[in-house]
Design an enzyme around this catalytic site. Structure first.
Site, PDB file in Angstrom:
ATOM      1  N   GLY D 149       0.954  -1.184  -0.012  1.00  0.00           N
ATOM      2  CA  GLY D 149      -0.153  -0.066  -0.065  1.00  0.00           C
ATOM      3  C   GLY D 149       1.003   1.266  -0.030  1.00  0.00           C
ATOM      4  O   GLY D 149       2.084   1.213   0.339  1.00  0.00           O
ATOM      5  N   CYS D 150       0.388   2.334  -0.575  1.00  0.00           N
ATOM      6  CA  CYS D 150       1.113   3.462  -0.649  1.00  0.00           C
ATOM      7  C   CYS D 150       1.457   3.937   0.717  1.00  0.00           C
ATOM      8  O   CYS D 150       2.563   4.482   1.074  1.00  0.00           O
ATOM      9  CB  CYS D 150       0.315   4.786  -1.356  1.00  0.00           C
ATOM     10  SG  CYS D 150      -1.376   4.852  -0.891  1.00  0.00           S
ATOM     11  N   TYR D 151       0.501   4.160   1.680  1.00  0.00           N
ATOM     12  CA  TYR D 151       0.861   4.599   3.058  1.00  0.00           C
ATOM     13  C   TYR D 151       1.799   3.880   3.638  1.00  0.00           C
ATOM     14  O   TYR D 151       2.920   4.312   4.192  1.00  0.00           O
ATOM     15  CB  TYR D 151      -0.262   4.848   3.827  1.00  0.00           C
ATOM     16  CG  TYR D 151      -1.403   5.956   3.531  1.00  0.00           C
ATOM     17  CD1 TYR D 151      -0.732   7.304   3.547  1.00  0.00           C
ATOM     18  CD2 TYR D 151      -2.738   5.601   3.426  1.00  0.00           C
ATOM     19  CE1 TYR D 151      -1.736   8.381   3.409  1.00  0.00           C
ATOM     20  CE2 TYR D 151      -3.511   6.682   3.124  1.00  0.00           C
ATOM     21  CZ  TYR D 151      -3.108   8.064   3.216  1.00  0.00           C
ATOM     22  OH  TYR D 151      -3.951   9.129   2.740  1.00  0.00           O
ATOM     23  N   THR D 153       4.202   1.938   2.310  1.00  0.00           N
ATOM     24  CA  THR D 153       5.592   2.191   1.851  1.00  0.00           C
ATOM     25  C   THR D 153       6.471   3.381   2.285  1.00  0.00           C
ATOM     26  O   THR D 153       7.577   3.025   2.905  1.00  0.00           O
ATOM     27  CB  THR D 153       5.375   2.454   0.052  1.00  0.00           C
ATOM     28  OG1 THR D 153       4.978   1.330  -0.085  1.00  0.00           O
ATOM     29  CG2 THR D 153       6.753   2.992  -0.545  1.00  0.00           C
ATOM     30  N   VAL D 154       5.660   4.491   2.446  1.00  0.00           N
ATOM     31  CA  VAL D 154       6.376   5.703   3.037  1.00  0.00           C
ATOM     32  C   VAL D 154       6.468   5.696   4.583  1.00  0.00           C
ATOM     33  O   VAL D 154       7.574   5.934   4.969  1.00  0.00           O
ATOM     34  CB  VAL D 154       5.686   6.790   2.422  1.00  0.00           C
ATOM     35  CG1 VAL D 154       4.309   7.088   2.815  1.00  0.00           C
ATOM     36  CG2 VAL D 154       6.591   8.284   2.759  1.00  0.00           C
TER      37      VAL D 154
END
Lengths: 349, 349, 349, 349
Positions: D149-151, D153-154
């Site tokens: 997921g994008c969240y 990842t960061v």
């Protein structure tokens, strides 16, 4: 006769964002008459091209910011860079209401002032956040008022009920996303539209932002024996106005607080506040709802897995965060109805 | 007693953008009392989560849009999809003020209606743009009023003085950049934030946009013997509110109009209009200056090399372009001061 | 060996938007090696904090913009304020490829230069818009190239086929909505994020924008006996990149052009152009589709009622409008494939 | 011959944002050939009007998402709504590389899956975040890969070094501001441009967002004996792309970590990672710098007064957060250079 009862008001710093917002609100205020408008480098210019949204004042000419120009008014709003307010305030009569939108008189602790702003501490005035417990009385009839910083306004009001009700440990984390107008109207490369549109950034990270001690000052009295510690991170996001503050703290060790408990505590804390609106459960604040208004929108919940209370608050940094607070303080200072000339209705979408 | 003189107002379509804007303005209007709020698919819901910026109405429950609910009010605002107004208006008493924010009763020419909207023409009501020559009288005391489209409002006012003064040939080119709220609140993929941010696009190009015949209808009476032709191109740009219309036309063959002449003609044409603000020479309109206000900002010049007069106008499409015009018409219909509850002050920055 | 054939490239003005875009594209170009990077007031600084998106160059130190620094490269890109290019170009060897992103060498008519820019005319270089009829050949192997202005690029390509095919009278109206990066990186109040977000404005109205004579120069050769007149109005809209140009002209008196005819003429005109994409009927250009790409998106129709042809074009002002055009010219100058290192794929949403 | 070695790739869900981003990157990838493109409700349509930025694929027709269509490719990217991947993946040959951009195979704990997503757990695939300690090896040559997921990842990359080096207690607070494209392309009222422009909002507050267990899963292995607890609050801010994650945790009780120590730990942790860029001290991440790129920008400091380590990370949610990660995994799966077809250069301004 109505006219004779109106207070005559001057605004120093009328070409900037804070001054412009004060004027926007004063134009809708039934108990004031707008007197002198002053500026620094823009003195001598017509207001129209500088603040084209203030149509009724389009032909006004800006005067220099001097004692002579500001004297003779009932109320003087100061929207000046830090460090310029003290000299002006001292020269004005004691019975003139002076409302400072700058930082000079916000902090009580000279050491905190020197550490975050540098230079000598000018003093401390009545702090213009009447919704904080115990702050309103000092503002009624006051003649010197310090308008709070925009971040401290929303951060303090978003966390105050949780601390006051003993729901959390005073180990606070605040991440506040702000529009760009909070950074003012001075031309700087990193504030260019090309730099801020499509961009989110962090700045002043690690406790170095000047609003950190102000948040601590506001919340320490509500923390009982605990020592308030604030981790404050401001973000710049692509919008002109608005701050959304996401605040959290560990649940108090002894507490078994539920989301419902927390919500009830917030509703109760602000039950009599005309400008603080605790949203119904399930709704979360958004800045668009408070644009141009003096409202503060709040919501709170409990994250049991993480062991934290999480609260979110939204304000318009220029309205309730600056100009609206200034007008609210004006009302208190002059003994008018506190909500006069202000609204809880935002400009959306 | 003040309360007894207030008009009781209903708003049909209260969950949409137009209805929300009417309510935002009515909440600041001293002569009305807000009665029934109705909706279509949102009927039965509380207004708070749908229009979170309208705090004083947060607990209101939306009723279905029926004659029974709307009856018994002094004024009914209709903010409904096209085609729904006629049935409602017919069922309401003749002395009820009905103000339609939709398109149903704007056009005079049934053929134009059928070509651009399809279906039978419902009729023509008093056209709610009092700043157009000859339009104000019909609005005073009117009981059925059609609020103009947002694009026609700004386009017509930006070109009217040039035509009325005979400065240009009636071969008009309008390119109008609009915020997205003009497209309404219905969820459509091409209106998603991800699609409109960082993006400028053209749509309805080539004379097919429904506002084209309305602009023509407004301007033809000012063109003398000439036949008005309008090339109208709407653009979608990344902002919620505001329309900036860039309008031009060939200079009249016989004229030797200078930029000063043109400016003087515009100043004179709108000298008595409280909401139309012709900017001083050198300043050009921007939409931010009129956000939330009922003002129209205008500027005009002459491009001698191109042989054209070029004028630019800015309005807030939801305010003067919809809800503000509706309230202005309310004032005219009820015999109140035309500016009551409205402002020329915008929300900037 | 591949490495030995790479051209060594210097970029003067590497801290600005145009220089940064040239570098962004050069970093993806297989046939160049990036040499000296120079700046004015930023000389001596590291590039990282100034252009944080150019990670591979983060540690590069900017050198002053001097002949000594720029000498010894095969190619020199100039991204400097107007008026600084001539001296540098003269001092460099004749066989160095000098590609100027500024305006100094774009105009052929000294009188037009003096009227719009002031000061003496520096001269005229090969004009870097190979998609204009007759322009490509002069760019192959050229050693001095003037990159077109961003507005002239999109305006000229959007109108050229209509003029070349005799579909319209040469009485042109262009309204072009631009992102803010076209105004550069110098800090100016009216370009602050707070001023441009939520705001659309017009500027340079009435034929006074410097790109007006450049558009005329590009289109006059296609107009036969007619005299091209251009009414050009630039708009600033809330986005960083992109220009959307809405262009129209009266249909030629003798013509019975349909929308299909016009579309066919555009498709044919650009059939062999790798970067010009005429959209299928019914689709209209949007700037998001060309972000970061070297593509030009076009569409055209006929408004029979208004008697006009209307065409819309979109480009990225920094890519095809500046840096992409510069790299395309580099390819032509060096005899490489014209599309090398460039893409027609945009960054959306 | 080069052509014969290219892998043939299909993309299921080609009309959405994730699928579009995979295609954007594949068009620049030298080792693939784009095969079937499939869609759900858009099947049968031409890709051009749906993804107008993908010019080279404009004429492609979308096929239905069926096994028959997807079979016969070397690689299949799945960009589908949750719950649809398992059936497809099972039907494809075991040696086909299947890269799932959805959530179905990310979580290892069936209980967490059921609690946050509902329905039965489909299984667990190799987790596509090679920069996490110990994750890269499982991706080399893998045939089933779950893109993070994008969240997560960061958030995970921003906190991992602090946990791995024992600098903090595992009591984590993450506030992540995201652009709107992370919410997908389905038309929803709260994602309309009019709702998100000029607006910052919080959602999924209190540990209820589905990415919470994924962050915990990623970081628990780095926390030694400690139990990771994550307070995760996502924000929606007015931009299309990008996530800025502000992450903090209490300093470990025994530690006397300085800001320099923390920075050194981050630099060391990512010294060999081509896509993770720890900024020099004094610079803080911004999303604009990573737009369209596969880079992660990080910075870290210590707030001694608050007793916390604060780290900030930025990614493009569609690039490194989805499509870029997918292509990076493709490279690992096929034994290609991990950076092939990807860039660390962002599109700014």
């Amino acid at each position: 006769m109505r006219m004779t009862t109106k207070s005559r008001v001057a605004v120093a710093g009328a070409s900037g964002y804070a001054g412009g917002e004060v004027l926007r609100l004063l134009l809708a205020h039934p108990a004031v008459e707008i007197g002198a408008l002053t500026a620094g480098s823009n003195a001598g210019e017509t207001l129209g091209p500088l603040q084209p949204h203030l149509v009724p004042l389009a032909d006004r000419v800006l005067e220099p910011t001097t004692i002579e120009v500001l004297a003779g008014h009932d109320v003087v709003f100061l929207a000046l860079p830090h460090g310029q307010s003290a000299v002006i305030a001292e020269a004005l009569d004691d019975d003139v209401v002076v409302i400072d939108c700058g930082a000079d008189f916000r902090l009580e602790d000279p050491a905190a002032w020197e550490r975050f702003y540098g230079g000598p501490h000018a003093g401390t005035w009545a702090y213009g956040l009447p919704e904080l417990p115990g702050r309103r009385e000092a503002l009624r009839g006051a003649r010197r008022i310090a308008v709070p910083g925009c971040y401290p306004t929303v951060s303090s009001l978003t966390l105050a009920p949780a601390l006051a009700a003993g729901l959390v440990e005073p180990d606070l984390v605040v991440v506040a996303a702000s529009g760009t107008s909070g950074a003012g109207k001075a031309a700087k490369t990193h504030l260019l539209g090309s730099e801020v549109m499509g961009n989110a950034s962090a700045y002043g990270v690690g406790g170095v932002h000047r609003h950190t001690p102000e948040i601590t000052q506001n919340l320490q009295p509500l923390a009982g024996d605990g020592v308030v510690r604030v981790s404050f991170t401001p973000l710049l996001v692509p919008m002109s106005r608005g701050i959304l503050a996401t605040c959290s703290a560990p649940l108090a060790a002894s507490a078994t607080t539920t989301a419902d408990d927390a919500h009830a505590a917030y509703v109760e804390a602000y039950a009599d506040e005309p400008f603080v609106h605790v949203l119904p459960p399930g709704s979360w604040p958004q800045t668009q709802s408070v644009l141009g208004s003096n409202a503060v929108h709040l919501q709170v919940t409990v994250d049991e897995a993480a062991g934290r209370l999480v609260a979110v608050g939204a304000v318009d940094n220029l309205a309730k965060g600056t100009g609206g607070a200034a007008v609210q303080c004006l009302n208190l200072a002059l003994g008018l109805e506190e909500t006069l000339g202000l609204t809880t209705v935002g400009l959306a979408p």
